[in-house]
Design an enzyme around this catalytic site. Structure first.
Site, PDB file in Angstrom:
ATOM      1  N   GLN A  45       0.833  -1.201   0.000  1.00 31.86           N
ATOM      2  CA  GLN A  45       0.000   0.000   0.000  1.00 31.86           C
ATOM      3  C   GLN A  45       0.870   1.255   0.000  1.00 31.86           C
ATOM      4  O   GLN A  45       0.348   2.363  -0.048  1.00 31.86           O
ATOM      5  CB  GLN A  45      -0.892   0.005   1.241  1.00 31.86           C
ATOM      6  N   ILE A  65       3.907   4.008  -1.183  1.00 31.83           N
ATOM      7  CA  ILE A  65       4.274   4.667  -2.447  1.00 31.83           C
ATOM      8  C   ILE A  65       5.752   5.039  -2.474  1.00 31.83           C
ATOM      9  O   ILE A  65       6.199   5.777  -3.339  1.00 31.83           O
ATOM     10  CB  ILE A  65       3.424   5.936  -2.666  1.00 31.83           C
ATOM     11  N   ASP A  66       6.537   4.506  -1.520  1.00 31.48           N
ATOM     12  CA  ASP A  66       7.909   4.987  -1.304  1.00 31.48           C
ATOM     13  C   ASP A  66       8.977   4.232  -2.084  1.00 31.48           C
ATOM     14  O   ASP A  66      10.147   4.610  -2.072  1.00 31.48           O
ATOM     15  CB  ASP A  66       8.247   4.939   0.187  1.00 31.48           C
ATOM     16  N   HIS A 101      -1.263   1.531  -4.394  1.00 26.67           N
ATOM     17  CA  HIS A 101      -1.542   2.966  -4.324  1.00 26.67           C
ATOM     18  C   HIS A 101      -0.587   3.782  -5.187  1.00 26.67           C
ATOM     19  O   HIS A 101      -0.442   4.983  -4.997  1.00 26.67           O
ATOM     20  CB  HIS A 101      -1.497   3.436  -2.866  1.00 26.67           C
ATOM     21  N   CYS A 143      -2.079  18.159 -20.522  1.00 30.53           N
ATOM     22  CA  CYS A 143      -1.632  17.727 -21.856  1.00 30.53           C
ATOM     23  C   CYS A 143      -1.186  16.266 -21.891  1.00 30.53           C
ATOM     24  O   CYS A 143      -0.811  15.759 -22.938  1.00 30.53           O
ATOM     25  CB  CYS A 143      -0.505  18.634 -22.358  1.00 30.53           C
ATOM     26  N   CYS A 191       3.404  22.256 -21.520  1.00 31.19           N
ATOM     27  CA  CYS A 191       2.284  23.204 -21.626  1.00 31.19           C
ATOM     28  C   CYS A 191       2.268  24.257 -20.520  1.00 31.19           C
ATOM     29  O   CYS A 191       1.453  25.175 -20.551  1.00 31.19           O
ATOM     30  CB  CYS A 191       0.948  22.457 -21.655  1.00 31.19           C
ATOM     31  N   GLY A 240       2.987  -4.790   8.864  1.00 34.83           N
ATOM     32  CA  GLY A 240       2.814  -3.353   9.071  1.00 34.83           C
ATOM     33  C   GLY A 240       1.565  -2.750   8.485  1.00 34.83           C
ATOM     34  O   GLY A 240       1.598  -1.633   7.980  1.00 34.83           O
ATOM     35  N   ALA A 289       2.639  -3.827  14.670  1.00 34.32           N
ATOM     36  CA  ALA A 289       2.965  -3.192  15.947  1.00 34.32           C
ATOM     37  C   ALA A 289       1.836  -3.309  16.957  1.00 34.32           C
ATOM     38  O   ALA A 289       2.061  -3.172  18.163  1.00 34.32           O
ATOM     39  CB  ALA A 289       3.325  -1.724  15.722  1.00 34.32           C
ATOM     40  N   ALA A 331       8.637  -4.783  12.701  1.00 41.24           N
ATOM     41  CA  ALA A 331       8.968  -5.614  11.544  1.00 41.24           C
ATOM     42  C   ALA A 331      10.472  -5.708  11.329  1.00 41.24           C
ATOM     43  O   ALA A 331      10.993  -6.756  10.959  1.00 41.24           O
ATOM     44  CB  ALA A 331       8.294  -5.061  10.290  1.00 41.24           C
TER      45      ALA A 331
END
EC number: 2.3.1.286
Length: 253
Positions: free
Chosen positions: A100, A102-103, A118, A129, A153, A191, A218, A235
């Site tokens: 999940q 985005i890193d 995600h 554009c 643009c 996690g 956790a 973790a």
């Protein structure tokens, strides 16, 4: 905890097709703040303003100013949990990581098959554009405090390929994740509080298909009853121990 670590290792050592599902908790140990919980970002920021597609279209600057405040966190390093998962993949046990987050920390740790539910920050698209950019093209501007602007643009509606509130999950990625949950023989959650849907349905799909279930988190979750092994802990401390125990068990064969 040692007994639970051993049980988790036994499941993984026997697995032919394990899947790992990760949430914000694994990246929190790399210094990236979580969104929910007592110290979560949504206690400080209004997600409707800084993390929704309607908010972005209304005021892209608010999104990028929120991102700039976290910029040091966006360049965090993988922690031992990320490396442990990558090691399980190298051992031929883990066939996919569903995240999940985005890193991109899983990829940087060495994981090769990562399904990003995600999205991620590595690509950006101009909503006006439709020009596409690599994140690297804007890092220098971003570090100066300037928000990304389309080189073609001139639009400020340049959005990273992350899923904001009000946007659907990438359907192909979600389909692949569901297929992995259906066909795995072991499913390990790391996690995640398992409260964000539809992603939180994946463990139930795996359980219904007969997979052995492991969770490392956790704190307890509402989904704990479906898991065969439940480990409460960090973790970054737990997963390396599981990997070492898997190696020991395999060496005894």
């Amino acid at each position: 905890m040692e007994d639970e670590i051993r049980k988790a290792a036994e499941i993984l050592a026997k697995s032919k097709h394990a899947v790992v599902f990760t949430g914000a908790g694994i990246s929190a140990e790399s210094g990236i703040p979580t969104f929910r919980g007592e110290d979560g970002l949504w206690r400080k920021y209004d997600p409707e303003e800084v993390a929704s597609i309607s908010g972005f279209k209304r005021n892209p600057r608010a999104f990028w100013e929120f991102s700039m405040e976290m910029k040091d966190k966006l360049f965090a390093e993988p922690n031992p949990a990320h490396y442990a998962i990558a090691e399980l993949e190298r051992m031929g046990i883990v066939k996919a990581v569903i995240t999940q987050n985005i890193d991109m920390l899983h990829q940087r740790a060495g994981s090769r098959r990562v399904l990003e539910l995600h999205g991620s920050m590595d690509k950006l698209d101009c909503l006006d554009c439709h020009e596409t950019y690599d994140w690297s093209e804007f890092v220098e501007d971003f570090n100066k405090g300037e928000i990304p602007r389309c080189r073609k643009c001139g639009s400020y509606y340049v959005k990273p390929r992350v899923v904001l509130f009000g946007e659907p999950l990438p359907q192909r990625t979600l389909f692949e994740a569901i297929e992995e949950a259906k066909h795995c023989d072991a499913f390990m959650v790391v996690g995640s509080s398992l409260v964000v849907y539809p992603a939180a349905e994946l463990p139930y799909i795996a359980k219904k298909a007969g997979a052995k279930m492991i969770i490392v988190n956790a704190e307890p979750t509402m989904a704990d009853p479906i898991f065969d092994v439940k480990i409460i802990g960090k973790a970054g401390e737990v997963l390396p121990k599981i990997v070492e125990e898997v190696k020991r068990l395999r060496s005894e064969k």
